[in-house]
Design a protein around this motif. Structure first.
Motif, PDB file in Angstrom:
ATOM      1  N   THR A 180      36.553  29.788  37.923  1.00 44.11           N
ATOM      2  CA  THR A 180      37.997  29.558  37.859  1.00 44.11           C
ATOM      3  C   THR A 180      38.364  28.376  38.749  1.00 44.11           C
ATOM      4  O   THR A 180      37.594  27.975  39.628  1.00 44.11           O
ATOM      5  CB  THR A 180      38.784  30.796  38.326  1.00 44.11           C
ATOM      6  OG1 THR A 180      38.518  31.024  39.719  1.00 44.11           O
ATOM      7  CG2 THR A 180      38.389  32.039  37.536  1.00 44.11           C
ATOM      8  N   LYS A 181      39.572  27.851  38.525  1.00 43.17           N
ATOM      9  CA  LYS A 181      40.100  26.783  39.374  1.00 43.17           C
ATOM     10  C   LYS A 181      41.014  27.380  40.444  1.00 43.17           C
ATOM     11  O   LYS A 181      40.626  27.519  41.596  1.00 43.17           O
ATOM     12  CB  LYS A 181      40.854  25.758  38.519  1.00 43.17           C
ATOM     13  CG  LYS A 181      39.937  24.989  37.575  1.00 43.17           C
ATOM     14  CD  LYS A 181      40.705  24.259  36.493  1.00 43.17           C
ATOM     15  CE  LYS A 181      41.290  22.978  36.972  1.00 43.17           C
ATOM     16  NZ  LYS A 181      41.855  22.167  35.850  1.00 43.17           N
ATOM     17  N   ASN A 182      42.223  27.715  40.058  1.00 46.84           N
ATOM     18  CA  ASN A 182      43.199  28.272  40.992  1.00 46.84           C
ATOM     19  C   ASN A 182      43.455  29.752  40.765  1.00 46.84           C
ATOM     20  O   ASN A 182      44.136  30.399  41.551  1.00 46.84           O
ATOM     21  CB  ASN A 182      44.534  27.517  40.873  1.00 46.84           C
ATOM     22  CG  ASN A 182      44.360  26.031  41.104  1.00 46.84           C
ATOM     23  OD1 ASN A 182      43.629  25.631  41.999  1.00 46.84           O
ATOM     24  ND2 ASN A 182      45.019  25.212  40.300  1.00 46.84           N
ATOM     25  N   TYR A 183      42.929  30.260  39.689  1.00 51.78           N
ATOM     26  CA  TYR A 183      43.180  31.645  39.301  1.00 51.78           C
ATOM     27  C   TYR A 183      42.247  32.587  40.057  1.00 51.78           C
ATOM     28  O   TYR A 183      41.036  32.354  40.139  1.00 51.78           O
ATOM     29  CB  TYR A 183      42.970  31.777  37.785  1.00 51.78           C
ATOM     30  CG  TYR A 183      42.880  33.173  37.248  1.00 51.78           C
ATOM     31  CD1 TYR A 183      43.982  34.025  37.297  1.00 51.78           C
ATOM     32  CD2 TYR A 183      41.704  33.643  36.682  1.00 51.78           C
ATOM     33  CE1 TYR A 183      43.895  35.313  36.788  1.00 51.78           C
ATOM     34  CE2 TYR A 183      41.616  34.917  36.167  1.00 51.78           C
ATOM     35  CZ  TYR A 183      42.711  35.752  36.227  1.00 51.78           C
ATOM     36  OH  TYR A 183      42.625  37.015  35.717  1.00 51.78           O
ATOM     37  N   SER A 184      42.799  33.638  40.644  1.00 51.81           N
ATOM     38  CA  SER A 184      42.010  34.615  41.383  1.00 51.81           C
ATOM     39  C   SER A 184      41.635  35.766  40.443  1.00 51.81           C
ATOM     40  O   SER A 184      42.464  36.631  40.147  1.00 51.81           O
ATOM     41  CB  SER A 184      42.801  35.147  42.587  1.00 51.81           C
ATOM     42  OG  SER A 184      42.042  36.092  43.301  1.00 51.81           O
ATOM     43  N   TRP A 185      40.389  35.771  39.972  1.00 52.81           N
ATOM     44  CA  TRP A 185      39.947  36.776  39.002  1.00 52.81           C
ATOM     45  C   TRP A 185      39.793  38.136  39.659  1.00 52.81           C
ATOM     46  O   TRP A 185      39.255  38.261  40.779  1.00 52.81           O
ATOM     47  CB  TRP A 185      38.621  36.351  38.384  1.00 52.81           C
ATOM     48  CG  TRP A 185      38.103  37.322  37.354  1.00 52.81           C
ATOM     49  CD1 TRP A 185      38.363  37.321  36.022  1.00 52.81           C
ATOM     50  CD2 TRP A 185      37.240  38.442  37.591  1.00 52.81           C
ATOM     51  NE1 TRP A 185      37.723  38.363  35.408  1.00 52.81           N
ATOM     52  CE2 TRP A 185      37.029  39.083  36.352  1.00 52.81           C
ATOM     53  CE3 TRP A 185      36.640  38.976  38.739  1.00 52.81           C
ATOM     54  CZ2 TRP A 185      36.233  40.206  36.215  1.00 52.81           C
ATOM     55  CZ3 TRP A 185      35.863  40.108  38.615  1.00 52.81           C
ATOM     56  CH2 TRP A 185      35.650  40.712  37.354  1.00 52.81           C
ATOM     57  N   LYS A 186      40.279  39.172  38.978  1.00 54.01           N
ATOM     58  CA  LYS A 186      40.102  40.546  39.432  1.00 54.01           C
ATOM     59  C   LYS A 186      39.738  41.416  38.228  1.00 54.01           C
ATOM     60  O   LYS A 186      40.172  41.157  37.109  1.00 54.01           O
ATOM     61  CB  LYS A 186      41.383  41.084  40.088  1.00 54.01           C
ATOM     62  CG  LYS A 186      41.775  40.375  41.367  1.00 54.01           C
ATOM     63  CD  LYS A 186      43.053  40.959  41.945  1.00 54.01           C
ATOM     64  CE  LYS A 186      43.462  40.226  43.219  1.00 54.01           C
ATOM     65  NZ  LYS A 186      44.726  40.769  43.785  1.00 54.01           N
ATOM     66  N   ASN A 187      38.974  42.451  38.485  1.00 47.43           N
ATOM     67  CA  ASN A 187      38.555  43.373  37.437  1.00 47.43           C
ATOM     68  C   ASN A 187      39.657  44.413  37.219  1.00 47.43           C
ATOM     69  O   ASN A 187      39.477  45.609  37.484  1.00 47.43           O
ATOM     70  CB  ASN A 187      37.231  44.039  37.834  1.00 47.43           C
ATOM     71  CG  ASN A 187      36.701  44.958  36.747  1.00 47.43           C
ATOM     72  OD1 ASN A 187      37.082  44.848  35.579  1.00 47.43           O
ATOM     73  ND2 ASN A 187      35.829  45.878  37.127  1.00 47.43           N
ATOM     74  N   GLU A 188      40.793  43.926  36.718  1.00 44.49           N
ATOM     75  CA  GLU A 188      41.949  44.809  36.565  1.00 44.49           C
ATOM     76  C   GLU A 188      42.625  44.696  35.204  1.00 44.49           C
ATOM     77  O   GLU A 188      43.535  45.448  34.893  1.00 44.49           O
ATOM     78  CB  GLU A 188      42.982  44.503  37.659  1.00 44.49           C
ATOM     79  CG  GLU A 188      42.480  44.757  39.075  1.00 44.49           C
ATOM     80  CD  GLU A 188      43.492  44.350  40.128  1.00 44.49           C
ATOM     81  OE1 GLU A 188      44.504  43.714  39.744  1.00 44.49           O
ATOM     82  OE2 GLU A 188      43.274  44.655  41.312  1.00 44.49           O
ATOM     83  N   GLY A 189      42.225  43.735  34.389  1.00 44.15           N
ATOM     84  CA  GLY A 189      42.912  43.511  33.127  1.00 44.15           C
ATOM     85  C   GLY A 189      42.583  44.554  32.074  1.00 44.15           C
ATOM     86  O   GLY A 189      41.652  45.349  32.206  1.00 44.15           O
ATOM     87  N   GLN A 190      43.350  44.520  31.001  1.00 43.76           N
ATOM     88  CA  GLN A 190      43.166  45.470  29.907  1.00 43.76           C
ATOM     89  C   GLN A 190      42.080  44.986  28.953  1.00 43.76           C
ATOM     90  O   GLN A 190      42.022  43.808  28.598  1.00 43.76           O
ATOM     91  CB  GLN A 190      44.481  45.658  29.150  1.00 43.76           C
ATOM     92  CG  GLN A 190      44.414  46.735  28.079  1.00 43.76           C
ATOM     93  CD  GLN A 190      45.767  47.007  27.453  1.00 43.76           C
ATOM     94  OE1 GLN A 190      46.761  46.410  27.846  1.00 43.76           O
ATOM     95  NE2 GLN A 190      45.799  47.887  26.476  1.00 43.76           N
ATOM     96  N   LEU A 191      41.229  45.906  28.546  1.00 40.94           N
ATOM     97  CA  LEU A 191      40.165  45.613  27.592  1.00 40.94           C
ATOM     98  C   LEU A 191      40.544  46.149  26.219  1.00 40.94           C
ATOM     99  O   LEU A 191      41.233  47.168  26.121  1.00 40.94           O
ATOM    100  CB  LEU A 191      38.849  46.248  28.055  1.00 40.94           C
ATOM    101  CG  LEU A 191      38.244  45.683  29.344  1.00 40.94           C
ATOM    102  CD1 LEU A 191      37.153  46.600  29.862  1.00 40.94           C
ATOM    103  CD2 LEU A 191      37.705  44.277  29.124  1.00 40.94           C
ATOM    104  N   PRO A 192      40.094  45.505  25.144  1.00 39.62           N
ATOM    105  CA  PRO A 192      40.404  46.019  23.795  1.00 39.62           C
ATOM    106  C   PRO A 192      39.689  47.327  23.523  1.00 39.62           C
ATOM    107  O   PRO A 192      38.640  47.626  24.115  1.00 39.62           O
ATOM    108  CB  PRO A 192      39.909  44.896  22.878  1.00 39.62           C
ATOM    109  CG  PRO A 192      38.893  44.161  23.672  1.00 39.62           C
ATOM    110  CD  PRO A 192      39.324  44.255  25.107  1.00 39.62           C
ATOM    111  N   ALA A 193      40.239  48.090  22.623  1.00 42.07           N
ATOM    112  CA  ALA A 193      39.632  49.371  22.253  1.00 42.07           C
ATOM    113  C   ALA A 193      38.361  49.142  21.433  1.00 42.07           C
ATOM    114  O   ALA A 193      38.189  48.112  20.791  1.00 42.07           O
ATOM    115  CB  ALA A 193      40.636  50.203  21.447  1.00 42.07           C
TER     116      ALA A 193
END
Length: 327
Positions: free
Chosen positions: A266-279
């Protein structure tokens, strides 16, 4: 040249007839070999591969072979296994979903490599994506994955989607001339086993990727095995980081290949394992993503040089890492 020499020197007079017959037979043999080269190669492949060869073709860029048994379909490029239908979902889910889970507003994606459409299949599970551009060098590859019904079932007809634009050209030249901006960039090239592929893993290439990525975007790079190719893997990580990216290395176990690695950047984005995954995913969930970020001692980081166009050190690392496994 042989015919010319026979008639130039008088000493060959007594042997000319015999040599002319031999040369004519040899020439006919070469012609027959050229005319029937594809059939000869297909026959030899049928004896080489363990499973039944159902498709084989030599394109301008590579040899494509598909084999099939009662359990799985396999793709080989230049004799190297690219995927097995039995477990490719692990590889492709790991390639796509950790990056996509934190990009609910993403709408433009660039995929470099991945001409089989399997990575695109995973991307199409995100309805917010409006444009997926796939750049793959070989039209012979993308065409068969657009037309063959068995392969269309595997990639869910992904390359035929109206949201997908397939471009057959050299990825290095393409990114140098592209002026677009992308929320997500997926880099799914073959391993850096030679200099022509190694240039796609250099800091010069990643500088262009940095330019094309939106400020809050994500890049993922297929990065060989961190277990077998430990120095190769960390060289890719260090090279990506050298152009200004923040990198997050991770890995997944794919039965057909063993441990396989990726670099999320990433550049400025702070990645976290929190987003929604598809079914409906078969392997990836929040827990497996957390596990993929852990590296045991035999895969932990090693110091390496940066891969550059003028040193191609990654190709040398790869040869040394994978040399004992060549056969």
């Amino acid at each position: 040249m042989a015919f010319l020499l026979l008639y130039k020197f008088k000493e060959t007079k007594n042997y000319r007839t015999r040599f002319v017959v031999i040369m004519m037979l040899t020439t006919l043999g070469f012609i027959a070999g050229f005319v029937y080269a594809e059939k000869i190669m297909s026959y030899s492949e049928g004896m080489t591969f363990q499973d039944k060869v159902i498709y084989s073709k030599t394109t301008q860029y590579q040899r494509i072979v598909l084999t099939k048994n009662s359990r799985e379909l396999r793709l080989f490029l230049n004799g190297n296994l690219q995927f097995s239908s039995a477990d490719e979902y692990r590889y492709h889910e790991a390639l796509i979903h950790p990056a996509m889970q934190g990009q609910p507003n993403a709408h433009r994606v660039l995929v470099l490599g991945g001409g089989d459409g399997l990575a695109v299949r995973e991307l199409l599970k995100y309805p917010q994506l409006t444009s997926i551009k796939l750049v793959d060098l070989d039209p012979g590859m993308t065409n068969i994955f657009k037309k063959n019904e068995m392969l269309l079932q595997l990639n869910k007809r992904s390359l035929l989607s109206p949201r997908v634009n397939v471009i057959n050209t050299d990825a290095y030249n393409y990114v140098r001339n592209d002026s677009g901006s992308y929320n997500v960039i997926i880099i799914d090239f073959p391993d850096p086993s030679n200099y022509s592929v190694g240039k796609l893993y250099t800091n010069a290439f990643y500088k262009e990727i940095y330019r094309l990525l939106a400020d809050n975007g994500v890049v993922v790079v297929q990065s060989t095995s961190p277990y077998i190719g430990r120095r190769s893997f960390w060289c890719i990580d260090h090279t990506v980081a050298s152009v200004g990216f923040h990198t997050i290395p991770y890995h997944v176990y794919v039965p057909s290949f063993g441990e396989w690695g990726y670099i999320l950047a990433t550049k400025n984005y702070s990645w976290k394992n929190e987003g929604q995954l598809p079914a409906g995913l078969r392997y990836i969930n929040t827990a497996t993503i957390n596990d993929m970020m852990f590296f045991p001692p035999d895969m932990q980081e090693e110091e390496t040089e940066i891969n550059k166009l003028n040193n191609q050190v990654l190709v040398h690392y790869f040869e040394k890492d994978w040399g004992p496994y060549a056969h």
